[in-house]
Enzyme design. Sequence first.
Site, short mmCIF file in Angstrom:
data_model
loop_
_atom_site.label_atom_id
_atom_site.label_comp_id
_atom_site.label_asym_id
_atom_site.label_seq_id
_atom_site.Cartn_x
_atom_site.Cartn_y
_atom_site.Cartn_z
N HIS A 233 -13.91 107.64 -27.15
CA HIS A 233 -14.94 108.15 -28.06
C HIS A 233 -15.29 109.61 -27.80
CE1 HIS A 233 -18.58 106.46 -30.51
NE2 HIS A 233 -18.26 107.66 -30.92
N TYR B 5 -22.12 102.00 -31.03
CA TYR B 5 -22.95 101.87 -32.24
C TYR B 5 -23.87 100.65 -32.16
CZ TYR B 5 -19.46 105.10 -34.23
OH TYR B 5 -18.62 106.16 -34.46
#
Length: 316
Positions: free
Chosen positions: A111, A49
Amino acid sequence: MSTFVELSTKAKMPIVGLGTWQSPPGQVKEAVKVAIDAGYRHIDCAYAYYNEHEVGEAIQEKIKEKAVRREDLFIVSKLWPTCFERKLLKEAFQKTLTDLKLDYLDLYLIHWPQGLQPGKELFPKDDQGNVLTSKITFLDAWEVMEELVDEGLVKALGVSNFNHFQIERILNKPGLKHKPVTNQVECHPYLTQEKLIEYCHSKGITVTAYSPLGSPNRPWAKPEDPSLLEDPKIKEIAAKHKKTSAQVLIRFHIQRNVVVIPKSVTPARIHENFQVFDFQLSDQEMATILGFNRNWRACLLPETVNMEEYPYDAEY
């Protein structure tokens, strides 16, 4: 109604957390501070992110102010699959820990299941624009992540965007030391994930729902895509409870014992998304919302769709 789910490690994970995906630098720090003041104790982060340093600043400021203690927070981060190789994994983890200004994580997730070639880009590509894969798999990464638990740097491990076959491979891995405690997946009334949730719960694995509002702000949204927040049936249920559509969509997960991480950088919405413990959806309302399912995904990761291990090729 409990505000936590208990993980297989016996740790308590707050059932509502703040998502930070697509929270722009310059806004995410304030969002995390507002969230902690509003009562959030679970913050969901990720290396990919590119905003963990700001999240870390916010957490540190709140701890210094004595607004919250570190042990009362539940901080999650994720390993991006270009870093499955041992040395890169340790470096990526250390960067996350340093950026977040913490000495341990409560939960560290893989992830995405497909191993990608190491490099600066999230999706390394060849000259033809094909994404480059790696021979190093999530099972290799898992062994290194287990070391982080043994070293006291991580309290628990989990996965994100895994199908049940991929989870099964971790559970059946010879010499497994630490089981995954959660699978974080896209989940909302258009993608109810009933089979995957049932499977995970049967294995003692919690489910965390990302994009619980249908990811209305995703950059690739098309005008014809369905909008959950504008759905008249959701609005009707919300009006009946004197709540907003977003609150109904969040409550829907809580009543399925699914952890939910709505993302917002708007203070009023951050507060609103946490005001979900003072009402109950009826069985009929839950059934109505479950009936919305159309197996529609907002987040497909189309870059990797033709590669091995693409998680959404399986039914669940």
